[in-house]
Each structure stands twice: as C-alpha cells, then as structure tokens.
Design a protein around this motif. Structure first.
Motif, PDB file in Angstrom:
ATOM      1  N   ALA A 162      -9.176  33.116   0.705  1.00  0.00           N
ATOM      2  CA  ALA A 162      -8.802  31.702   0.809  1.00  0.00           C
ATOM      3  C   ALA A 162      -9.240  31.115   2.143  1.00  0.00           C
ATOM      4  O   ALA A 162      -9.661  29.953   2.212  1.00  0.00           O
ATOM      5  CB  ALA A 162      -7.288  31.538   0.635  1.00  0.00           C
ATOM      6  N   ARG A 163      -9.161  31.906   3.212  1.00  0.00           N
ATOM      7  CA  ARG A 163      -9.527  31.405   4.530  1.00  0.00           C
ATOM      8  C   ARG A 163     -11.021  31.144   4.661  1.00  0.00           C
ATOM      9  O   ARG A 163     -11.446  30.440   5.582  1.00  0.00           O
ATOM     10  CB  ARG A 163      -9.073  32.403   5.604  1.00  0.00           C
ATOM     11  CG  ARG A 163      -7.562  32.473   5.754  1.00  0.00           C
ATOM     12  CD  ARG A 163      -7.142  33.491   6.783  1.00  0.00           C
ATOM     13  NE  ARG A 163      -7.605  33.112   8.125  1.00  0.00           N
ATOM     14  CZ  ARG A 163      -7.465  33.893   9.183  1.00  0.00           C
ATOM     15  NH1 ARG A 163      -6.910  35.093   9.055  1.00  0.00           N
ATOM     16  NH2 ARG A 163      -7.890  33.482  10.362  1.00  0.00           N
ATOM     17  N   LYS A 164     -11.812  31.661   3.758  1.00  0.00           N
ATOM     18  CA  LYS A 164     -13.260  31.444   3.798  1.00  0.00           C
ATOM     19  C   LYS A 164     -13.668  30.163   3.071  1.00  0.00           C
ATOM     20  O   LYS A 164     -14.844  29.795   3.082  1.00  0.00           O
ATOM     21  CB  LYS A 164     -13.992  32.622   3.164  1.00  0.00           C
ATOM     22  CG  LYS A 164     -13.819  33.937   3.903  1.00  0.00           C
ATOM     23  CD  LYS A 164     -14.535  35.066   3.154  1.00  0.00           C
ATOM     24  CE  LYS A 164     -14.325  36.405   3.821  1.00  0.00           C
ATOM     25  NZ  LYS A 164     -14.967  37.506   3.063  1.00  0.00           N
ATOM     26  N   MET A 165     -12.693  29.496   2.436  1.00  0.00           N
ATOM     27  CA  MET A 165     -13.012  28.342   1.598  1.00  0.00           C
ATOM     28  C   MET A 165     -12.275  27.097   2.055  1.00  0.00           C
ATOM     29  O   MET A 165     -11.074  27.144   2.320  1.00  0.00           O
ATOM     30  CB  MET A 165     -12.657  28.626   0.133  1.00  0.00           C
ATOM     31  CG  MET A 165     -13.505  29.675  -0.538  1.00  0.00           C
ATOM     32  SD  MET A 165     -13.063  29.877  -2.279  1.00  0.00           S
ATOM     33  CE  MET A 165     -11.555  30.834  -2.131  1.00  0.00           C
TER      34      MET A 165
ATOM     35  N   THR B 231     -13.370  23.530  -2.204  1.00  0.00           N
ATOM     36  CA  THR B 231     -13.931  24.654  -2.950  1.00  0.00           C
ATOM     37  C   THR B 231     -12.835  25.407  -3.684  1.00  0.00           C
ATOM     38  O   THR B 231     -13.024  25.838  -4.833  1.00  0.00           O
ATOM     39  CB  THR B 231     -14.692  25.599  -2.006  1.00  0.00           C
ATOM     40  OG1 THR B 231     -15.754  24.874  -1.387  1.00  0.00           O
ATOM     41  CG2 THR B 231     -15.272  26.779  -2.755  1.00  0.00           C
ATOM     42  N   GLN B 232     -11.675  25.570  -3.052  1.00  0.00           N
ATOM     43  CA  GLN B 232     -10.546  26.185  -3.749  1.00  0.00           C
ATOM     44  C   GLN B 232     -10.212  25.409  -5.016  1.00  0.00           C
ATOM     45  O   GLN B 232     -10.032  25.991  -6.096  1.00  0.00           O
ATOM     46  CB  GLN B 232      -9.329  26.231  -2.823  1.00  0.00           C
ATOM     47  CG  GLN B 232      -9.504  27.098  -1.597  1.00  0.00           C
ATOM     48  CD  GLN B 232      -8.359  26.929  -0.602  1.00  0.00           C
ATOM     49  OE1 GLN B 232      -7.394  26.189  -0.869  1.00  0.00           O
ATOM     50  NE2 GLN B 232      -8.439  27.604   0.532  1.00  0.00           N
ATOM     51  N   TYR B 233     -10.141  24.087  -4.883  1.00  0.00           N
ATOM     52  CA  TYR B 233      -9.839  23.254  -6.049  1.00  0.00           C
ATOM     53  C   TYR B 233     -10.896  23.445  -7.147  1.00  0.00           C
ATOM     54  O   TYR B 233     -10.568  23.522  -8.339  1.00  0.00           O
ATOM     55  CB  TYR B 233      -9.795  21.776  -5.650  1.00  0.00           C
ATOM     56  CG  TYR B 233      -8.726  21.374  -4.667  1.00  0.00           C
ATOM     57  CD1 TYR B 233      -7.669  22.210  -4.318  1.00  0.00           C
ATOM     58  CD2 TYR B 233      -8.759  20.108  -4.073  1.00  0.00           C
ATOM     59  CE1 TYR B 233      -6.693  21.818  -3.413  1.00  0.00           C
ATOM     60  CE2 TYR B 233      -7.782  19.700  -3.165  1.00  0.00           C
ATOM     61  CZ  TYR B 233      -6.764  20.566  -2.837  1.00  0.00           C
ATOM     62  OH  TYR B 233      -5.800  20.159  -1.943  1.00  0.00           O
TER      63      TYR B 233
ATOM     64  N   MET C 253     -12.134  18.762   5.800  1.00  0.00           N
ATOM     65  CA  MET C 253     -11.089  19.392   6.598  1.00  0.00           C
ATOM     66  C   MET C 253     -11.685  20.471   7.502  1.00  0.00           C
ATOM     67  O   MET C 253     -11.326  20.579   8.686  1.00  0.00           O
ATOM     68  CB  MET C 253      -9.999  19.992   5.705  1.00  0.00           C
ATOM     69  CG  MET C 253      -8.854  20.601   6.502  1.00  0.00           C
ATOM     70  SD  MET C 253      -7.527  21.238   5.445  1.00  0.00           S
ATOM     71  CE  MET C 253      -6.867  19.706   4.777  1.00  0.00           C
ATOM     72  N   THR C 254     -12.602  21.251   6.964  1.00  0.00           N
ATOM     73  CA  THR C 254     -13.252  22.287   7.768  1.00  0.00           C
ATOM     74  C   THR C 254     -14.000  21.674   8.938  1.00  0.00           C
ATOM     75  O   THR C 254     -13.894  22.144  10.078  1.00  0.00           O
ATOM     76  CB  THR C 254     -14.213  23.104   6.892  1.00  0.00           C
ATOM     77  OG1 THR C 254     -13.448  23.810   5.909  1.00  0.00           O
ATOM     78  CG2 THR C 254     -15.022  24.091   7.715  1.00  0.00           C
TER      79      THR C 254
END
Length: 415
Positions: free
Chosen positions: A68-71, A75-77, A113-114
């Motif tokens: 999860a921390r890589k996305m 992308t998670q969505y 956000m990133t």
C-alpha cells in the motif's frame, strides 16, 4: 469494414456515496449526498472546507502495508474497482487470450497526494534532495493501468488517457474502438482520481471553481439551480469490463449493456470556460450519435456533465436543445454530480456505471439539491430534480467535458 460489437460484462465502483457498484447505485437512487467537511486534513484555512471524500476506505483491507505504501490512493482505488469488476464479470483468465486483453484507464491528475507530500518533505528537510525511490512510480498517471495489467497478466494495449475531466470517457472510447477493430477482445477500462488534498483544494479554490457553501456542504452541489456557486471536489474510481459481444456470449457472460458509440470534440475556445453557446458540446453529441448510427429521438436519458458551475450548466442545456430539438423535452436529464461531486478524470467512468445501472433497472437517478429555478435555463426540460424517476430506458448518453476544451460523449444501449 464491419465493426465488432462491444458490451459491458462487469462493473466496479468506489465513490463518495458507496464503496461498491451496488452501494453506489443505491446511493444514486436514494438521492444521497456525499459532501461533508473534509476529514483528511484540517481545512479551516481554506475557502472551501468540504468535499466528497471516499468514506470508510482502509488501504490495508485490500493490500498489505508494504504494498500500500508504494501506491498513491488513486492507484489503490483503481486496483480495488478493477478487482470488483473482474469478479463481477466472472472472466476466467485461463480461458482467454491474454495477448488480446488490455487496460485503458483515465486520470486527470494522477498521484497528486504523492507529489504534494514529497515536495513538502523536501522543503521541510532544508531542501536536501532526499526523495522516496517510489516518488515517480507512485505519481505518474499511467502507473494505474500498469498495476492492473500486471495483476491480471493482460498483455494487450495498456495506457492511461489524460484529458482533464474527460479522461475516463476518453479511455472508454479508446477501449471501445480497440475492441471494435479487433486489437483486443477484453478490456478493463475506467478511471480513478484522488485530488482531495491541500494542493487540490487550494488550486481549485484559487481558480474560483469550487462551491464555498461551508454552512451546508451536503447541498452545495446543485446543478441547474439558480444559486449554484461552483462544483464540489470528489474522489474515487470506477471500472468497466468491456468485451467483444461474441466473446462474451460464447462464455455465457452476463451482459449489462452494449456500447454503441462515442464522440469527441474540442471547444477551441478557452482553457477553463466552456463555449458560451455550447458549440463543442453540440458537436460531441452529434459525433456520438453518428458513430452509434442512431437518431436523436432514440435517446431516453442523458447523464450530463452538469458540474454546478454558473456557465457550464447553461451551455450544456443549450447544446442539448440544439442536438435533440423538440425531443429534448421527452428526455430525462440528470447530473449525478449533485450526489458524488466532481471526480475530475474519474467522472466519466462513474457516470458510465450510472448509465449502465439506469438501463438495467429502469430508473433515472435524480439531480438533487434543486431549490430555485434559474431563469437563464429552459425549465421545461426534465432535469429529474430531487427524486429518482422510473422509466423504460433503451438508450443512455453520458457527457463529460474537461478543462482545455475536451469534450466526450458515450452511448449505451440495453441489450
């Protein structure tokens, strides 16, 4: 040349009014508003302090913590809705040609956000250039389709369209045409966006694009209302499984609807404002109707772009009247952004799902938050205010328009 037929065989949705396609549809039918005060950060200093956030979403319910921390959330969505749509479609990955299965996705902004957090970290560390090695892969918009392709082993066309708020409808139209022309048999297509951040809110506030109705956020998105004062920023994603008709029929797939046409056009007018007479909007609907080879009077429902901006709502209704003539008064028209807010590049995908579900259930989702008629609009049009309406629907058209003058329309037919 005979074009192959394309159908929808699976859907997924993660929205401000429901975290699955069935829950999203229930929210639409019941006229639920997804707008509320922002919880992701303290919005006190912002002119707009509310948005349509995805609710009760925990990335670790879907991914392990390290992954999860890589996305970025967008992308998670994307991965979450792709999984729902794939399960819904009941596609057997061992029984299809993965070389002719592709992913065409849409996102207007990508990993905002990133980008925000990495730049903030850089500034707060005395400008020492220490960046996360996943900064670029998390941020770039095309990483969403890349992740989906890797997960399912789809080796066909794989890319992301970026055309502001028209992005995911552009993606659907591209997928439609790639399947029509025989380059793919199956596509995962849709869009995702996660721009409810300080940068997103601040940027849109600076443009004076957002509603500032902080005293009543749940009623702030009010398309076609006299007192509309801008759109409400939303976030989320939707995915549709598109499939060549004979391919779907051969495996006994459930078919939600057929995609019969798509249109594109440009306003060539202004970077943010629509053409005041709806020229681009008129052309894009005409192009979609021509591509679908249907007459205007065959359309029953239009899910409009309808963002709740003073200029946009007027120009779109002018365009509808130009395209449909007297039939415009027989149409049901609604803006589901009144409930979900504006999901930017993901808007077209979630509104495509709304059209598909409307066809399946014979229900027009409403335009909520209508209080006062606007004398600048034709109030004889059936804008489906405040309450869903039952109706037999054979053909539904969805409009999505974007900054830069990008216009897209896509047409679905009951099958």
């Amino acid at each position: 040349m005979t074009l192959r037929r394309v159908v929808v065989t699976g859907i997924g949705a993660l929205t401000p009014i429901g975290n699955s396609a069935p829950d999203y549809w229930a929210g639409l039918k019941n006229g639920v508003s997804g707008a509320a005060r922002i919880t992701r950060f303290d919005p006190e200093k912002f002119r707009t302090q509310f948005a349509c956030e995805v609710k009760n979403f925990n990335a670790e319910d879907h991914f392990d913590r390290k992954e999860a921390r890589k996305m970025d959330p967008f992308t998670q969505y994307a991965l979450v809705v792709a999984e729902e749509a794939m399960k819904d479609s009941k596609l057997d990955l061992n029984a299809i040609n993965l070389d002719k299965a592709g992913v065409i996705w849409g996102s207007g902004i990508g990993g905002l956000m990133t980008f925000q957090e990495e730049v903030r970290s850089y500034v707060n560390n005395d400008s020492t250039p220490r960046f996360n090695p996943f900064f670029i892969p998390k941020m770039i918009a095309d990483i969403s389709s890349g992740y989906i392709s890797i997960k399912y082993g789809f080796r066909g066309p794989n890319f992301v369209t970026v055309s502001a708020c028209a992005s995911s409808t552009n993606a659907l139209i591209d997928a439609l045409n790639y399947i029509r022309l025989g380059h793919m048999d199956v596509a995962i297509s849709g869009g995702s966006e996660a721009a409810v951040t300080e940068a997103g809110m601040g940027g849109f506030n600076a443009m004076k694009a957002l509603s500032e109705r902080n005293d009543s956020p749940e009623t702030a998105s009010r398309p076609f209302d006299k007192d509309r004062d801008g759109f409400v920023l939303g976030e989320g994603a939707s995915a549709l499984i598109l499939e060549e008709y004979e391919h779907a029929k051969a495996r006994g797939a459930k078919i939600y609807a057929e995609i019969i046409g798509g249109g594109m056009s440009a306003d060539a007018h202004h970077i943010t404002a629509p053409h005041p007479e709806g020229l681009g909007a008129t052309n894009v609907m005409l192009n979609a109707l021509a591509d679908a080879k249907i007459k205007p009077e065959e359309v029953d429902y239009i899910n409009v772009h309808g963002t709740s901006t003073p200029l946009g709502d007027i120009s779109e209704t002018l365009a509808i009247k130009k395209v449909f003539g007297d039939h415009a008064y027989n149409l049901n028209i609604s803006s589901t952004k009144s409930m979900t807010g504006h999901l930017l590049g993901a808007a077209g995908a979630i509104e495509a799902v709304a059209c598909v579900m409307a066809l399946e259930h014979g229900v027009i989702p409403p335009t909520i938050n209508h209080f006062t008629d606007d004398d600048q609009l034709d109030n004889k049009l059936n804008l489906t205010f405040n309450k869903a309406q039952e109706r037999k629907i054979n053909v539904a058209l969805s409009n999505t328009f974007g900054f830069g003058g990008h216009n897209t329309s896509i047409i679905f037919r009951k099958i």
